[in-house]
Design a protein around this motif. Structure first.
Motif, PDB file in Angstrom:
ATOM      1  N   ILE A  60       5.643   0.576  -8.985  1.00 31.41           N
ATOM      2  CA  ILE A  60       6.679   1.666  -8.742  1.00 31.41           C
ATOM      3  C   ILE A  60       5.759   2.981  -8.422  1.00 31.41           C
ATOM      4  N   ALA A  61       4.838   3.388  -9.411  1.00 32.67           N
ATOM      5  CA  ALA A  61       3.991   4.598  -9.245  1.00 32.67           C
ATOM      6  C   ALA A  61       3.377   4.717  -7.983  1.00 32.67           C
ATOM      7  N   VAL A  62       2.626   3.693  -7.322  1.00 28.37           N
ATOM      8  CA  VAL A  62       1.898   3.472  -6.364  1.00 28.37           C
ATOM      9  C   VAL A  62       3.019   3.874  -5.239  1.00 28.37           C
ATOM     10  N   GLY A  63       4.106   3.072  -5.194  1.00 25.11           N
ATOM     11  CA  GLY A  63       5.125   3.361  -4.045  1.00 25.11           C
ATOM     12  C   GLY A  63       5.506   4.949  -3.828  1.00 25.11           C
ATOM     13  N   LEU A  64       5.814   5.389  -5.095  1.00 27.93           N
ATOM     14  CA  LEU A  64       6.302   6.905  -5.159  1.00 27.93           C
ATOM     15  C   LEU A  64       5.399   7.714  -4.928  1.00 27.93           C
ATOM     16  N   ILE A  65       3.897   7.489  -5.205  1.00 25.03           N
ATOM     17  CA  ILE A  65       3.003   8.453  -4.784  1.00 25.03           C
ATOM     18  C   ILE A  65       2.258   8.317  -3.390  1.00 25.03           C
ATOM     19  N   ALA A  66       2.546   7.132  -2.942  1.00 24.89           N
ATOM     20  CA  ALA A  66       2.556   6.861  -1.418  1.00 24.89           C
ATOM     21  C   ALA A  66       3.440   7.496  -0.561  1.00 24.89           C
ATOM     22  N   ILE A  67       4.673   7.722  -0.875  1.00 24.37           N
ATOM     23  CA  ILE A  67       5.732   8.530  -0.090  1.00 24.37           C
ATOM     24  C   ILE A  67       5.142  10.102  -0.342  1.00 24.37           C
ATOM     25  N   TRP A  68       4.926  10.516  -1.368  1.00 24.81           N
ATOM     26  CA  TRP A  68       4.358  12.117  -1.709  1.00 24.81           C
ATOM     27  C   TRP A  68       3.055  12.090  -0.824  1.00 24.81           C
ATOM     28  N   VAL A  69       2.104  11.153  -0.875  1.00 21.59           N
ATOM     29  CA  VAL A  69       0.920  11.411  -0.082  1.00 21.59           C
ATOM     30  C   VAL A  69       0.978  11.468   1.371  1.00 21.59           C
ATOM     31  N   VAL A  70       1.874  10.599   1.897  1.00 23.75           N
ATOM     32  CA  VAL A  70       2.473  10.635   3.442  1.00 23.75           C
ATOM     33  C   VAL A  70       3.110  12.032   3.732  1.00 23.75           C
ATOM     34  N   ALA A  71       4.022  12.610   2.988  1.00 22.49           N
ATOM     35  CA  ALA A  71       4.668  13.748   3.144  1.00 22.49           C
ATOM     36  C   ALA A  71       3.711  14.914   3.106  1.00 22.49           C
ATOM     37  N   GLN A  72       2.905  14.765   2.202  1.00 25.28           N
ATOM     38  CA  GLN A  72       2.129  16.069   1.978  1.00 25.28           C
ATOM     39  C   GLN A  72       0.677  16.216   2.993  1.00 25.28           C
ATOM     40  N   ASN A  73       0.416  15.003   3.483  1.00 26.23           N
ATOM     41  CA  ASN A  73      -0.956  14.901   4.429  1.00 26.23           C
ATOM     42  C   ASN A  73      -0.410  14.599   5.685  1.00 26.23           C
ATOM     43  N   TRP A  74       0.703  14.598   6.192  1.00 21.78           N
ATOM     44  CA  TRP A  74       1.534  14.143   7.485  1.00 21.78           C
ATOM     45  C   TRP A  74       0.457  15.162   8.537  1.00 21.78           C
ATOM     46  N   SER A  75       0.637  16.406   8.507  1.00 22.33           N
ATOM     47  CA  SER A  75       0.170  17.423   9.063  1.00 22.33           C
ATOM     48  C   SER A  75      -1.511  17.081   9.539  1.00 22.33           C
ATOM     49  N   GLU A  76      -2.073  16.239   8.549  1.00 23.98           N
ATOM     50  CA  GLU A  76      -3.490  16.323   8.613  1.00 23.98           C
ATOM     51  C   GLU A  76      -3.857  15.407   9.452  1.00 23.98           C
ATOM     52  N   GLY A  77      -3.106  14.417   9.924  1.00 24.62           N
ATOM     53  CA  GLY A  77      -3.431  13.421  10.832  1.00 24.62           C
ATOM     54  C   GLY A  77      -3.221  12.017  10.517  1.00 24.62           C
ATOM     55  N   PRO A  78      -3.206  10.914  10.998  1.00 28.86           N
ATOM     56  CA  PRO A  78      -3.056   9.621  10.645  1.00 28.86           C
ATOM     57  C   PRO A  78      -4.135   9.225   9.894  1.00 28.86           C
ATOM     58  N   ALA A  79      -5.381   9.514  10.571  1.00 28.51           N
ATOM     59  CA  ALA A  79      -6.808   9.058   9.776  1.00 28.51           C
ATOM     60  C   ALA A  79      -6.750   9.451   8.277  1.00 28.51           C
ATOM     61  N   ILE A  80      -6.302  10.785   7.848  1.00 31.70           N
ATOM     62  CA  ILE A  80      -6.220  11.224   6.399  1.00 31.70           C
ATOM     63  C   ILE A  80      -4.942  10.192   5.659  1.00 31.70           C
ATOM     64  N   VAL A  81      -3.935  10.218   6.300  1.00 29.55           N
ATOM     65  CA  VAL A  81      -2.950   9.407   5.660  1.00 29.55           C
ATOM     66  C   VAL A  81      -3.234   8.028   5.437  1.00 29.55           C
ATOM     67  N   ALA A  82      -3.847   7.290   6.394  1.00 29.51           N
ATOM     68  CA  ALA A  82      -4.527   6.076   6.318  1.00 29.51           C
ATOM     69  C   ALA A  82      -5.320   5.737   5.201  1.00 29.51           C
ATOM     70  N   TYR A  83      -6.348   6.980   5.073  1.00 29.34           N
ATOM     71  CA  TYR A  83      -7.127   7.016   4.071  1.00 29.34           C
ATOM     72  C   TYR A  83      -6.664   6.860   2.580  1.00 29.34           C
ATOM     73  N   TYR A  84      -5.876   7.964   2.608  1.00 26.42           N
ATOM     74  CA  TYR A  84      -5.525   7.941   0.937  1.00 26.42           C
ATOM     75  C   TYR A  84      -4.507   6.702   0.786  1.00 26.42           C
ATOM     76  N   LEU A  85      -3.616   5.896   1.589  1.00 28.50           N
ATOM     77  CA  LEU A  85      -2.807   4.816   1.663  1.00 28.50           C
ATOM     78  C   LEU A  85      -3.808   3.846   1.275  1.00 28.50           C
ATOM     79  N   ALA A  86      -4.870   3.526   1.788  1.00 33.66           N
ATOM     80  CA  ALA A  86      -6.007   2.655   1.574  1.00 33.66           C
ATOM     81  C   ALA A  86      -6.413   2.872   0.130  1.00 33.66           C
ATOM     82  N   VAL A  87      -6.580   4.056  -0.312  1.00 34.78           N
ATOM     83  CA  VAL A  87      -6.940   4.095  -1.698  1.00 34.78           C
ATOM     84  C   VAL A  87      -5.781   3.649  -2.791  1.00 34.78           C
ATOM     85  N   LEU A  88      -4.715   3.904  -2.225  1.00 34.07           N
ATOM     86  CA  LEU A  88      -3.341   3.512  -3.188  1.00 34.07           C
ATOM     87  C   LEU A  88      -3.372   2.087  -3.094  1.00 34.07           C
ATOM     88  N   LEU A  89      -3.231   1.550  -1.785  1.00 37.51           N
ATOM     89  CA  LEU A  89      -3.525  -0.040  -1.791  1.00 37.51           C
ATOM     90  C   LEU A  89      -4.618  -0.600  -2.829  1.00 37.51           C
TER      91      LEU A  89
END
Length: 195
Positions: A14-43
């Motif tokens: 549950i925490a990883v899912g909520l943090i993933a939503i936050w990470v996507v929202a917070q880093n969306w403007s940085e580009g898909p590579a940054i978002v993908a990196y942080y989502l991979a870390v959460l994975l």
């Protein structure tokens, strides 16, 4: 204890899912590579938790597994906090990751450790988190121009300086805090067993 690991794993998902939503929202403007990196870390955190749950409910479980998985959690978190996403399109001083608000994520892992109802695991979290955080801070110091000398004097350039004594002290504070939490958890178990 297996119930505690199951509870902690579901809370982790549950925490990883909520943090993933936050990470996507917070880093969306940085580009898909940054978002993908942080989502991979959460994975990675989800995989660590899932592997621990599967192993704890199999015939291959051992007592030391939970400590190894906790070390993996704090190691991955410390690395993630003390380094940048590799795809950043601009240069930032090496000490800047320590200025971001990543440290409170250690409390998410602490919450998972407390949910296992294992005083030894909570104590191990304190030891592992203190060592991992201190290692992360020292690795940042070694990437800078001033190296480990920052531990003894503070340069004028605050943007590049992580104020290392404070960050190392924070690692020691984790150990103290976890030691107190472990004592409280052990006392709670004694009370429950006596009651």
């Amino acid at each position: 204890e297996r119930f505690g690991i199951r509870l902690a794993t579901y809370a982790r998902f549950i925490a990883v899912g909520l943090i993933a939503i936050w990470v996507v929202a917070q880093n969306w403007s940085e580009g898909p590579a940054i978002v993908a990196y942080y989502l991979a870390v959460l994975l990675g955190f989800a995989v660590i938790g899932g592997a621990q749950l599967l192993l704890s409910e199999s015939r291959h479980r051992r007592q030391w597994h939970k400590f190894a998985f906790m070390a993996c959690d704090v190691g991955l978190l410390s690395y993630t906090i003390s380094s940048f996403a590799p795809a950043l399109p601009y240069a930032i001083p090496p000490a800047m990751p320590l200025r971001f608000a990543g440290f409170p994520y250690f409390f998410v892992i602490l919450g998972g450790a407390l949910l296992t109802f294992s005083p030894a695991l909570v104590l191990w979290f304190g030891v592992a988190a203190s060592l991992a955080w201190t290692g992360g801070v020292l690795s940042v110091l070694l990437k800078t121009d001033w190296g480990l000398g920052q531990l003894f004097n503070k340069p004028d350039d605050q943007l590049k300086s992580p104020s290392a004594i404070g960050f190392v002290a924070l690692g020691l504070f984790i150990g103290l805090f976890i030691g107190l939490a472990q004592i409280m958890l052990k006392e709670a178990w004694i009370t429950i067993e006596a009651g």
